[in-house]
Design an enzyme around this catalytic site. Structure first.
Site, short mmCIF file in Angstrom:
data_model
loop_
_atom_site.label_atom_id
_atom_site.label_comp_id
_atom_site.label_asym_id
_atom_site.label_seq_id
_atom_site.Cartn_x
_atom_site.Cartn_y
_atom_site.Cartn_z
N GLN A 1 1.04 -1.02 -0.10
CA GLN A 1 0.13 0.01 -0.05
C GLN A 1 0.72 1.30 0.17
O GLN A 1 0.27 2.42 -0.20
CB GLN A 1 -0.90 0.00 1.39
CG GLN A 1 -2.10 -0.97 1.26
CD GLN A 1 -3.08 -0.97 0.07
OE1 GLN A 1 -3.02 0.00 -0.60
NE2 GLN A 1 -3.47 -2.25 -0.21
N HIS B 1 -1.42 -4.41 -9.05
CA HIS B 1 -2.58 -3.82 -9.32
C HIS B 1 -3.09 -3.00 -8.09
O HIS B 1 -4.27 -2.47 -8.34
CB HIS B 1 -3.46 -5.31 -9.54
CG HIS B 1 -3.82 -5.97 -8.13
ND1 HIS B 1 -5.02 -5.57 -7.44
CD2 HIS B 1 -3.03 -6.74 -7.38
CE1 HIS B 1 -4.86 -6.67 -6.39
NE2 HIS B 1 -3.72 -7.11 -6.42
N CYS C 1 -16.92 -9.59 5.25
CA CYS C 1 -18.55 -9.44 5.51
C CYS C 1 -19.16 -10.58 4.72
O CYS C 1 -18.99 -10.55 3.47
CB CYS C 1 -19.06 -8.08 4.92
SG CYS C 1 -20.66 -7.80 5.38
#
Ligand code: PLP
Length: 652
Positions: free
Chosen positions: A189, A211, A341
């Site tokens: 990151q 990516h 989630c």
């Protein structure tokens, strides 16, 4: 979709146009194998060398190695294998090697999973120790200093993918100064967002992924410090100087090379491709401001001054991350849950848990992230849509502020396999609450407050508590509830317009056993609990009452929906998403749709089922799940003309 605003850059990014051109050219024209010695191969080799040289310059690789690979997961694997093989060799030689595998508690799962995997595979039996972080997401350096003398390998990240929190790499290096430990820093990151000068640091291994910064998927890099132990993960043809065998992904490397070129200051004639840090901070502040205005009570889960400006992680009291994601998706703003989630239950984020945030925040976080290509106009449009999302929530009564909208009739709220039913009586402003679930208390209170309803009664089908007085009927205003003693220990309540036959029965457990003979004809059963292992239930009827229609032909693609609507002008297109999703959607490809959320389907069923002439009902939602349940419910009630848009509007 051309009007989509993609704010999920930490998950992946679109490919930079220059990278797309470079990748296409590499496939179409420079398609040679860089290991071939003929001219076609040499051209490919030149491309490979240029990309590597550029990366080495940009990252300050110095005398270290930089190899191309398939992405960060492979880079992490290679680093872990290299470090653990070195630990094994040191042990065998009787040298001090350390006994702990220390990894940041907020690492990407690829790190602890790889450590555990190779630790077992190599039979090392080292102890895995998560390094705690503080409330600000930064590593606990005092804990690291205590662990450092015993550490064999330390894994930290440069910036966190969920929160954007930037690690104090200088502080970590200082804590490891006298440690024998090898050190990996996951730089995924950080690329293009933080300055990196690797050879000037103590870092032994640094994986990267293309990516996450506008290069194609399936290409990455691994930096290995000069002199750091190295064991190849892949052996074979000896490509990449034998560090990583396998014919190189030349299209990916060419694309990555184009991104690196755009990153290099002054390398492009037409000026900077990416926004400056100051510009990105201004974008973050603008978005945070819009979120703050749209979503009262919002809390940001990482301190802005210690995080990348391109990541905003937040939670909103009273709203689940699933609800917020569905809402943003309806407004064509793509964000992600800050935690993994599933449809049934949000898993709390291990990152936010490690930061010690309360459960409601770590289970309901949303991550909004963008890359340094961001445009000001996109930020402005995103802010406008965020405002629209806030207005939609307010109108739906979910922000707890008074709203003019006044729902009437039945509302089904679901949590953890149980259902609470609210009976709104607009005529009297009274509401009956049936089977209130503790997890839904806040939501019930918010809705009643926002819509100006008074709670008239709260009833339990489980033990019959809550029935206010003698007598078996209870008028709400235009509607009337009746009590039906079942003799089974369960209590059943019937609901219908005042003075008319009841239409709904609240039966508690999904199975009507023991009640069937007592129930009036043509009644719809509203369950309080799902059958074990069954998907969330909608209305049913007693088994003997109706012959269910077959499900054949229920799933339609977009073309089939269009032709059905053309052939049947009276057909009804029904949006079963929640009203705030409906309101946040700008348009439906020119189609007129009525909004009947799944949570209010029960109230509509009697009118549809009573129609002498049945019109086709075509349900749609975001992904096709809710609409399939709606159409399935209608078919199970004998309504054969129910269809749904398979794949939802996401695919249309
Ligand atoms: N490390 C971090 C911090 C990431 O964000 C990711 C991707 O989500 C990875 C590692 C894995 O990267 P890749 O998809 O290239 O394997």
């Amino acid at each position: 979709m051309d009007n989509e605003i993609y704010l999920d850059g930490n998950a992946t990014t679109a490919v930079l146009p220059a990278a797309l051109r470079a990748a296409t050219e590499a496939m179409a024209e420079r398609y040679g194998n860089p290991s071939s010695t003929h001219a076609t191969g040499l051209k490919a080799k030149a491309l490979l060398d240029a990309a590597r040289e550029r990366a080495c310059r940009l990252l300050g690789v110095g005398p270290g190695r930089l190899m191309f690979n398939s992405g960060a997961t492979e880079g992490i694997q290679t680093a872990v294998l290299s470090a653990l093989c070195a630990v094994r060799a040191r042990r065998t030689a009787g040298e001090p090697a350390g006994t702990l595998l220390v990894y940041g508690a907020t690492e990407h799962k690829a790190v602890p999973e790889s450590l555990a995997h190779w630790n077992v595979l190599l039979g090392l039996d080292l102890e895995l120790v998560p390094l705690p972080v503080g409330h600000d997401g930064r590593h606990d350096l005092a804990a690291l200093r205590r662990l450092a003398p015993h550490a064999a390998f330390v894994c930290t990240m440069a910036a966190n993918n969920e929160t954007g929190v930037i690690s104090d790499l200088a502080g970590i290096a200082a804590a490891l100064a006298d440690s024998p430990a090898l050190w990996m820093v996951d730089c995924v990151q950080a690329l293009g967002k933080l300055p990196l000068d690797l050879a000037a640091t103590r870092i032994d291994y640094a994986p990267f992924s293309g990516h996450k910064l506008y290069a194609p998927k399936g290409v990455g890099m691994l930096y290995v410090r000069a002199g750091a132990p190295f064991t190849p993960l892949m052996k074979g043809g000896g490509q990449e100087t034998g560090w990583r065998s396998g014919t190189e992904n030349m299209a990916g490397i060419a694309g990555f090379g184009a991104v690196l070129a755009a990153l290099e200051p002054g390398s492009l004639p037409d000026g900077a491709t990416f926004r400056s840090h100051a510009e990105l901070c201004a974008f973050r502040d603008r978005l945070a401001d819009a979120l703050g205005q749209a979503l009262p009570g919002i809390v940001f889960n990482a301190p802005f001054d210690k995080a990348l400006p391109t990541t905003l992680n937040f939670s909103v009291p009273g709203l689940s991350s699933k609800e917020l994601l569905d809402l943003f998706d309806a407004a064509a703003v793509r964000v992600s849950a800050g935690s993994a989630c599933s449809a049934a239950k949000a898993q709390p984020s291990h990152v936010l848990e490690a930061m010690g945030l309360p459960e409601w925040r770590s289970s309901n976080a949303v991550r909004l992230s963008f890359g340094p290509l961001m445009e000001e106009a996109t930020v402005e449009e995103a802010c406008a849509r965020i405002a629209r999302c806030g207005a939609a929530l307010r109108q739906a009564g979910l922000l707890g502020e008074p709203t003019a909208a006044r729902p009437d009739g039945l509302l089904q709220l679901s949590a953890g396999g149980s259902h609470t039913w609210l009976v709104f009586d607009a005529a009297s402003g009274r509401c009956a609450v049936i089977d209130p679930q503790p997890a839904l208390e806040d939501r019930i209170g918010t809705l009643l407050r926002a819509h100006g309803y008074r709670e008239a009664v709260r009833l339990s089908t489980h033990d019959g508590t809550g029935w206010p007085a003698a007598g078996d009927s209870l008028g709400l205003g235009a509607q009337c509830l009746r009590r039906l003693a079942s003799g089974t220990g369960r209590q059943c309540y019937l609901l219908g317009p005042d003075g008319e036959a009841p239409r709904h029965a609240f039966i508690g457990a999904a199975d009507p056993a023991g009640l069937a003979q007592l129930l009036p004809a043509n009644i719809l059963l509203c369950p309080g609990r799902d059958a074990p292992d069954a998907p969330p239930a909608l209305c049913t009827v007693p088994p003997a009452d109706t012959a269910p229609a077959s499900l054949a032909g229920m799933h339609l693609d977009a073309a089939a929906v269009a032709s059905l609507l053309r052939e049947h002008p009276a057909a009804l297109l029904v949006d079963v998403r929640e009203p705030y999703e409906h309101a946040a959607t700008a348009r439906f490809a020119g189609l007129r749709a009525v909004s009947i959320p799944l949570s209010r389907l029960a109230g509509e069923l009697p009118a549809w089922l009573a129609r002498a002439e049945r019109v086709p009902l075509v349900f749609f939602c975001r992904s096709g799940n809710r609409s399939a349940r709606a159409a399935g419910c209608l078919r199970s009630l004998g309504y054969a003309e129910a269809y749904h848009l398979q794949g939802g509007i996401a695919l249309s």
